[in-house]
Each structure stands twice: as C-alpha cells, then as structure tokens.
Design a protein around this motif. Structure first.
Motif, PDB file in Angstrom:
ATOM      1  N   GLU A 181      71.364  73.794  32.665  1.00  0.00           N
ATOM      2  CA  GLU A 181      69.842  74.628  32.070  1.00  0.00           C
ATOM      3  C   GLU A 181      69.080  75.035  33.753  1.00  0.00           C
ATOM      4  O   GLU A 181      68.578  76.024  34.121  1.00  0.00           O
ATOM      5  CB  GLU A 181      69.091  73.738  31.877  1.00  0.00           C
ATOM      6  N   LYS A 204      70.111  61.025  21.919  1.00  0.00           N
ATOM      7  CA  LYS A 204      70.210  62.498  22.552  1.00  0.00           C
ATOM      8  C   LYS A 204      70.393  63.384  21.000  1.00  0.00           C
ATOM      9  O   LYS A 204      69.935  64.166  20.611  1.00  0.00           O
ATOM     10  CB  LYS A 204      71.785  63.095  23.106  1.00  0.00           C
ATOM     11  N   LYS A 217      67.405  69.959  27.283  1.00  0.00           N
ATOM     12  CA  LYS A 217      67.377  70.862  26.465  1.00  0.00           C
ATOM     13  C   LYS A 217      69.587  69.974  26.347  1.00  0.00           C
ATOM     14  O   LYS A 217      69.534  69.449  26.984  1.00  0.00           O
ATOM     15  CB  LYS A 217      67.835  72.549  27.012  1.00  0.00           C
ATOM     16  N   MET A 218      69.741  70.880  25.444  1.00  0.00           N
ATOM     17  CA  MET A 218      71.485  70.378  25.484  1.00  0.00           C
ATOM     18  C   MET A 218      71.810  71.818  25.385  1.00  0.00           C
ATOM     19  O   MET A 218      71.823  72.380  24.730  1.00  0.00           O
ATOM     20  CB  MET A 218      71.295  70.301  23.786  1.00  0.00           C
ATOM     21  N   PRO A 219      73.209  71.666  25.917  1.00  0.00           N
ATOM     22  CA  PRO A 219      73.964  71.957  26.554  1.00  0.00           C
ATOM     23  C   PRO A 219      74.838  73.078  24.708  1.00  0.00           C
ATOM     24  O   PRO A 219      75.019  72.330  24.173  1.00  0.00           O
ATOM     25  CB  PRO A 219      74.537  72.079  27.562  1.00  0.00           C
ATOM     26  N   SER A 233      73.709  67.799  31.474  1.00  0.00           N
ATOM     27  CA  SER A 233      73.141  69.037  30.798  1.00  0.00           C
ATOM     28  C   SER A 233      72.059  69.887  31.512  1.00  0.00           C
ATOM     29  O   SER A 233      71.630  70.506  30.899  1.00  0.00           O
ATOM     30  CB  SER A 233      71.892  67.739  29.337  1.00  0.00           C
ATOM     31  N   GLU A 234      71.210  68.850  32.579  1.00  0.00           N
ATOM     32  CA  GLU A 234      70.478  69.730  33.487  1.00  0.00           C
ATOM     33  C   GLU A 234      70.945  70.578  34.408  1.00  0.00           C
ATOM     34  O   GLU A 234      69.969  71.118  34.561  1.00  0.00           O
ATOM     35  CB  GLU A 234      69.608  68.249  33.556  1.00  0.00           C
ATOM     36  N   LYS A 266      68.015  65.667  18.606  1.00  0.00           N
ATOM     37  CA  LYS A 266      68.992  66.948  18.726  1.00  0.00           C
ATOM     38  C   LYS A 266      69.710  67.939  17.147  1.00  0.00           C
ATOM     39  O   LYS A 266      70.072  68.644  16.688  1.00  0.00           O
ATOM     40  CB  LYS A 266      69.992  67.386  19.624  1.00  0.00           C
ATOM     41  N   GLU A 311      76.966  66.142  24.189  1.00  0.00           N
ATOM     42  CA  GLU A 311      76.853  67.284  23.284  1.00  0.00           C
ATOM     43  C   GLU A 311      77.370  67.983  23.718  1.00  0.00           C
ATOM     44  O   GLU A 311      77.209  69.572  23.692  1.00  0.00           O
ATOM     45  CB  GLU A 311      75.357  66.965  24.046  1.00  0.00           C
ATOM     46  N   LEU A 312      78.471  67.980  24.609  1.00  0.00           N
ATOM     47  CA  LEU A 312      79.239  69.407  24.767  1.00  0.00           C
ATOM     48  C   LEU A 312      80.104  69.261  23.272  1.00  0.00           C
ATOM     49  O   LEU A 312      81.411  70.374  23.270  1.00  0.00           O
ATOM     50  CB  LEU A 312      80.308  69.353  26.292  1.00  0.00           C
TER      51      LEU A 312
END
Length: 340
Positions: free
Chosen positions: A20, A283, A181-183, A16-17, A287, A263-264
């Motif tokens: 970004e 997470k 931030k979340m992708p 995720s990082e 989110k 998160e994906l």
C-alpha cells in the motif's frame, strides 16, 4: 536526483502495508532493507516488487548469535560493507519501520540514517511494558551490544511479550496509522481442482511444543469433526516455525508450506479458518465476513494467559467475529453437525 525513501521489512506479515505504501509513491522511490530473513526477500521477488514499483532491495539478515563467527560477519556487514555505506550515503525523505521488537538490525541503521523524518507504523498494536529480563535475554543483550557498538540504542525487556525492545535514542520518530488493507490475492490454494468439498484452513505455529498433550488431543478432535462435516483440511504452516508433530506431513490433509501470508492466497473457496492465536484469524475475520473464524484457546486444559491472547486478537481488527468455542458441541454447531 529523485527523493528517496526507505522501508525496513522486518516480519513477513508487513507485506500488506508495504504494498500500500509503494502504491502511493512514484516508480523507483523506495529502497527496502530486509532484516527478517531470506524468506522475506523470496516473497518480494515472487510478487515482483522490483518490476512493478522499481524498488531496490538490500539484505541485512540477522544470523545465529550462538556462533561467534556470525557475530563478526554481521558486525562487518552492518558497519563496513559496500551496501551499508551506500544505504547510509543518502538523505531520505522518509524512513518507515514496523516494530521495535525481534529485530536488532533495523536500529543499527535507524540510529545512523540521515532522514528528514522517521515513521513508525505500529503494525502489531503493541505498547511497551518495562520488566526485568531473564538470563537468556541478559545474554542476548550482552552479545547484541557488540553489534550495537558506537550506536545510540536503548535495549529494554518487555514483560508482557517477553521480548527485547530496541529504541533508537536522539531520533524523532512519528507514529502513523497502518492502512489495514489486504493486498490482491495471487496464489491458489493447494487443493485438487475437482475437489467439491468445502475447505477449512488451520493455522499452525508449532504450538504443540508449548501446550503438549492437551493441544494434540484437542486439535485432532477438531480434525475428526471436520472430517465428519466432509471438510477438506488445509494446514497453513507458520513462516518461521516448524509444524506441530501431530500434523506433520500426512496424506490425509493438504498443506501450505510456502512462507507467504495467508492474505496473498485466493480464499473464495474457503468456508472456515481456525487456529490458536495466529494474527491471521483477525485478518480473515475482518476482510472475509462470510468465512467462519474460530480459535480453540478455550478448549485447552492449561492456563497460558488465554485472555491476553483473545484481547490482542480483538484489538487487531476493526470488525468481524472470532468464535471461541468452550466445548466440542459448539464446534459441531459451527460446522453445522447435528449435536447429539
């Protein structure tokens, strides 16, 4: 020649990082060195980072230290291979990494790399606590010193997390904040399209081997309550751990076996998520405020520093709520089952 930057991809969740970071730089700026296993390279290929951002990917994987041949293979690969020489031939505008623990490969390059600056993203929000290593870690340090020959790296043992930490000496490293931030989700959940039930995801990391019978009975009781609440149970396997034996491949449940971060996945049809101490709980809680998140740490009849785990999960999120039910009636209330 355009200014180059370098990222060390050390653990699966850091994607995720990385995404970004790539978004903020011109196409073709970054090299990525994967040190956390083939799984991480597969993920980079699946989400098409080469095509979208023009990254160049190199693999420098850690092999099993128990095999002496692997030690020789790694020593040559890390120090004398064509890829290693190419990586070290550049002067980088910035080099980014995410953790000082687990990964003994990244420090080899960090100690040799020619860079204007080195940036550490404290992704896991950890502070080092010096302690005395156990016999296993003493042996590991002895073997790793062979791979770290002629490089200036300090190895210390963290007593809180029970891991070896690797600190490059004589390198000015600046700590920077993570974007948090979340992708954008890209994968569908493995549930039938015509399934009208509400969905619950359980994060498993083979904790049964640690907590034993107490873990098994507690988890299966939660599954029983989920069935009574007419929930479709989805089991998310940890990227590098086996499944707990009590949930190992049953036709009653759905599974996410691919080792990609939660998160994906598209979670719009998910009502609940739970687990023991997975970072995914933090997470999701932050989110997706509409998803109810809980941990069953308080239900286990063992003392395994559960308070430390709770504090760590809380520290990993800026907002959101993780529930810690103290009995099964409280889980029934979460599932909106009438408590008798």
């Amino acid at each position: 020649m355009a200014k180059k930057k370098l990222i060390f991809y050390q653990s699966i969740a850091e994607i995720s990082e990385i995404i970004e970071i790539l978004k903020k730089s011109p196409y073709g700026t970054y090299f990525i060195i994967v040190t956390g296993g083939k799984v991480l390279t597969n993920l980079l290929e699946k989400i098409k980072l080469k095509k979208d951002f023009g990254v160049k990917i190199y693999e420098f994987q850690a092999l099993r230290l128990k095999n002496p041949i692997n030690i020789l293979k790694m020593y040559f690969r890390f120090n004398h291979s064509r890829d290693a020489k190419k990586i070290l031939s550049f002067r980088y505008q910035d080099v980014i990494f995410f953790n000082y623990s687990y990964d003994f490969v990244a420090p080899i390059f960090l100690s040799k790399i020619n860079s204007k600056k080195i940036s550490f993203v404290n992704f896991y929000q950890r502070k080092f606590t010096n302690g005395k290593p156990k016999l296993k870690e003493i042996i590991q340090k002895f073997i790793i010193k062979i791979l770290h020959k002629n490089i200036n790296v300090k190895m210390l043992y963290d007593k809180k997390y029970e891991q070896i930490f690797f600190f490059p000496r004589d390198k000015k490293i600046k700590e920077i904040s993570k974007t948090n931030k979340m992708p954008k989700p890209i994968f569908d959940l493995p549930i039938p399209r015509n399934n009208k039930k509400k969905n619950i995801i359980y994060f498993d990391a083979f904790e049964e081997r640690i907590y034993g019978t107490s873990f098994k009975h507690t988890l299966l009781k939660i599954f029983e309550l989920a069935d009574k609440a007419d929930l479709n149970i989805i089991i998310k396997k940890h990227p590098v751990s086996n499944l707990s034996e009590c949930v190992n491949y049953s036709k009653k449940w759905s599974y996410i076996l691919e080792p990609f971060p939660i998160e994906l996945y598209k979670l719009r049809k998910v009502e609940y998520v739970f687990g023991l101490s997975s970072l995914s709980l933090s997470k999701i809680s932050e989110k997706y405020p509409k998803i109810k998140v809980f941990s069953f740490l308080n239900l286990l009849k063992v003392d395994k520093n559960t308070l430390h785990m709770r504090k760590y999960l809380q520290k990993m999120m800026k907002s959101g709520i993780i529930y810690y039910p103290n009995n099964f009636n409280q889980i029934k209330e979460i599932f909106t089952i009438k408590v008798k």
